[in-house]
Design a protein around this motif. Structure first.
Motif, PDB file in Angstrom:
ATOM      1  N   UNK A  67      40.073  33.698  43.856  1.00 55.85           N
ATOM      2  CA  UNK A  67      39.015  34.626  43.463  1.00 55.85           C
ATOM      3  C   UNK A  67      39.047  35.897  44.302  1.00 55.85           C
ATOM      4  N   UNK A  68      39.278  35.719  45.607  1.00 54.04           N
ATOM      5  CA  UNK A  68      39.285  36.859  46.517  1.00 54.04           C
ATOM      6  C   UNK A  68      40.459  37.786  46.205  1.00 54.04           C
ATOM      7  N   UNK A  69      41.592  37.173  45.904  1.00 56.05           N
ATOM      8  CA  UNK A  69      42.756  37.987  45.530  1.00 56.05           C
ATOM      9  C   UNK A  69      42.425  38.846  44.311  1.00 56.05           C
ATOM     10  N   UNK A  70      41.776  38.225  43.332  1.00 54.56           N
ATOM     11  CA  UNK A  70      41.415  38.978  42.129  1.00 54.56           C
ATOM     12  C   UNK A  70      40.419  40.083  42.442  1.00 54.56           C
ATOM     13  N   UNK A  71      39.450  39.755  43.289  1.00 54.78           N
ATOM     14  CA  UNK A  71      38.440  40.761  43.633  1.00 54.78           C
ATOM     15  C   UNK A  71      39.085  41.959  44.310  1.00 54.78           C
ATOM     16  N   UNK A  72      39.947  41.672  45.268  1.00 54.13           N
ATOM     17  CA  UNK A  72      40.630  42.775  45.954  1.00 54.13           C
ATOM     18  C   UNK A  72      41.436  43.593  44.953  1.00 54.13           C
ATOM     19  N   UNK A  73      42.082  42.905  44.061  1.00 51.68           N
ATOM     20  CA  UNK A  73      42.851  43.599  43.039  1.00 51.68           C
ATOM     21  C   UNK A  73      41.990  44.539  42.214  1.00 51.68           C
ATOM     22  N   UNK A  74      40.799  44.066  41.840  1.00 50.44           N
ATOM     23  CA  UNK A  74      39.919  44.924  41.042  1.00 50.44           C
ATOM     24  C   UNK A  74      39.518  46.162  41.824  1.00 50.44           C
ATOM     25  N   UNK A  75      39.453  46.038  43.134  1.00 52.69           N
ATOM     26  CA  UNK A  75      39.053  47.185  43.958  1.00 52.69           C
ATOM     27  C   UNK A  75      40.202  48.160  44.157  1.00 52.69           C
ATOM     28  N   UNK A  76      41.351  47.648  44.587  1.00 53.56           N
ATOM     29  CA  UNK A  76      42.387  48.584  45.009  1.00 53.56           C
ATOM     30  C   UNK A  76      43.451  48.870  43.953  1.00 53.56           C
TER      31      UNK A  76
ATOM     32  N   UNK B 201      45.203  53.458  45.828  1.00 53.19           N
ATOM     33  CA  UNK B 201      43.743  53.331  45.778  1.00 53.19           C
ATOM     34  C   UNK B 201      43.078  54.697  45.671  1.00 53.19           C
ATOM     35  N   UNK B 202      43.512  55.634  46.502  1.00 54.36           N
ATOM     36  CA  UNK B 202      42.856  56.935  46.490  1.00 54.36           C
ATOM     37  C   UNK B 202      43.201  57.734  45.232  1.00 54.36           C
ATOM     38  N   UNK B 203      44.387  57.515  44.700  1.00 52.72           N
ATOM     39  CA  UNK B 203      44.728  58.133  43.417  1.00 52.72           C
ATOM     40  C   UNK B 203      43.776  57.603  42.351  1.00 52.72           C
ATOM     41  N   UNK B 204      43.576  56.320  42.382  1.00 57.38           N
ATOM     42  CA  UNK B 204      42.664  55.698  41.419  1.00 57.38           C
ATOM     43  C   UNK B 204      41.244  56.243  41.577  1.00 57.38           C
ATOM     44  N   UNK B 205      40.760  56.298  42.782  1.00 59.17           N
ATOM     45  CA  UNK B 205      39.382  56.737  43.020  1.00 59.17           C
ATOM     46  C   UNK B 205      39.154  58.175  42.569  1.00 59.17           C
TER      47      UNK B 205
END
Lengths: 208, 208
Positions: A67-76, B201-205
């Motif tokens: 789950x954490x891997x997926x969450x990080x993926x959604x963020x970065x 990440x920053x490109x995305x943001x």
DNA sequence: GAAATATTGTTAACTTTATAACACAAACTC
DNA sequence: GAGTTTGTGTTATAAAGTTAACAATATTTC
């Protein structure tokens, strides 16, 4: 999501890499202090970073790794993935490509550019090399957004200006020349000479 | 001299590199804001860094370039020079060596180590390659103090332990595996995957 | 030679990043 | 099931790093 601190972003990337390693060992949950141990940082740091991305664990069981891997993926990660090009496929360019190969990531190194006729139109380190002359066309056709600059210092400045004109939105600059880019383009620089001199300084200071 | 902030040390290295470039153009003096411009930082930052190392200029003429280069050298260099080895002379190892060649520095890359019989006992990128088995002997004989780790991730941990036993005092770790070292040894880590993911990440943001 | 200008060195304010402190809740102990 | 343990989420504090503010001074201008 508000913009995260740069250092947190860096650690998220590292958390994910370590977590993928844990998955490979068939673990399902991990405590903050164990994840911290893998990066040699403190558990507080881990918990704070995860707080910033709004991730919560099942209490007392640690974090659900998958789950954490997926969450990080959604963020970065960029949802659809982002295409990356290596500009200059010398030793460093090949090294970067090699580091990336096999690592699961939404980032795809899909092209390299060089002027050396020995390299152009060949597949090097698993990536097709194009002539720099065709850069504009290829960047647009292949929808390349990120460029990794691994060319000799002399060309760095003009090359950076050129690729920005062609629509590059993020640059990782490995040359020893500091660049500047217009706003809207993100620039990350790394200078290995500086790193080595820094190591030398602290080695020296310890001796004294 | 009290220990300097890490960031200041990094910039001192960069100042010097830029200043050497200025010397090559036959300049003798440089204003804080011009030096700042070369690094794309602010003049205040430059003045503050130089204050920390206790360097003063002739007022209103800017800094004496030659003198400043020497002053920085006295701060960050090891008087007698320091010997450096590359552990793993693959693409990245060769790239690092190549970056260093020709750069005036008190740091001398005087050896590389590898297990590949194709490489051992050959001169690669201007540096003699030895077999990893002979590392202990060579590190002591050649008085090597700093190691640059450019080996596959799997070997990183055990290699780090080994070279520390042999007397290495500073490590620049390019593998994706975080290391830990005993106190008295300085460790600097750089992870290029993380850098690229940060750019992404920053490109995305920006897009959002 | 007085006023204006340009540039420095340093202190102070601010921002970012990391660490510590602590309340809270699930699970364990007895 | 009351008390203890353990690991979390969050607020508060500290440390590191950057930017702003400004007095001081050599040079230029008139």
């Amino acid at each position: 999501m508000n913009k995260l601190p740069g250092k947190t972003v860096e650690r998220l990337s590292e958390y994910r890499r370590q977590l993928l390693g844990c998955l490979a060992e068939n673990k399902s949950y991990i405590y903050s202090h164990d994840l911290a141990g893998l990066l040699h940082i403190t558990a507080v740091q881990v918990r704070r970073d995860l707080m910033l991305i709004g991730y919560s664990s099942v209490l007392r069981k640690g974090y659900d790794i998958r789950e954490l891997i997926d969450t990080i993926g959604r963020i970065i990660d960029y949802d659809e993935g982002l295409n990356v090009a290596i500009i200059g496929i010398g030793n460093l360019g090949r090294a970067v490509t090699g580091y990336f190969r096999g690592k699961r990531s939404k980032l795809n190194i899909i092209a390299s550019f060089d002027t050396d006729p020995q390299k152009v139109n060949k597949v090097i380190s698993g990536v097709k090399c194009f002539h720099t002359q065709d850069m504009e066309k290829m960047i647009r056709e292949m929808d390349i957004r990120i460029a990794i600059l691994t060319i000799p210092a002399d060309y760095a400045k003009s090359m950076a200006e050129e690729i920005v004109r062609h629509g590059i939105k993020g640059i990782l600059n490995f040359t020893t020349v500091p660049l500047n880019v217009p706003s809207g383009v993100y620039l990350e620089e790394y200078d290995m000479i500086t790193s080595i001199e820094k190591v030398a300084y602290y080695v020296k200071e310890n001796k004294v």
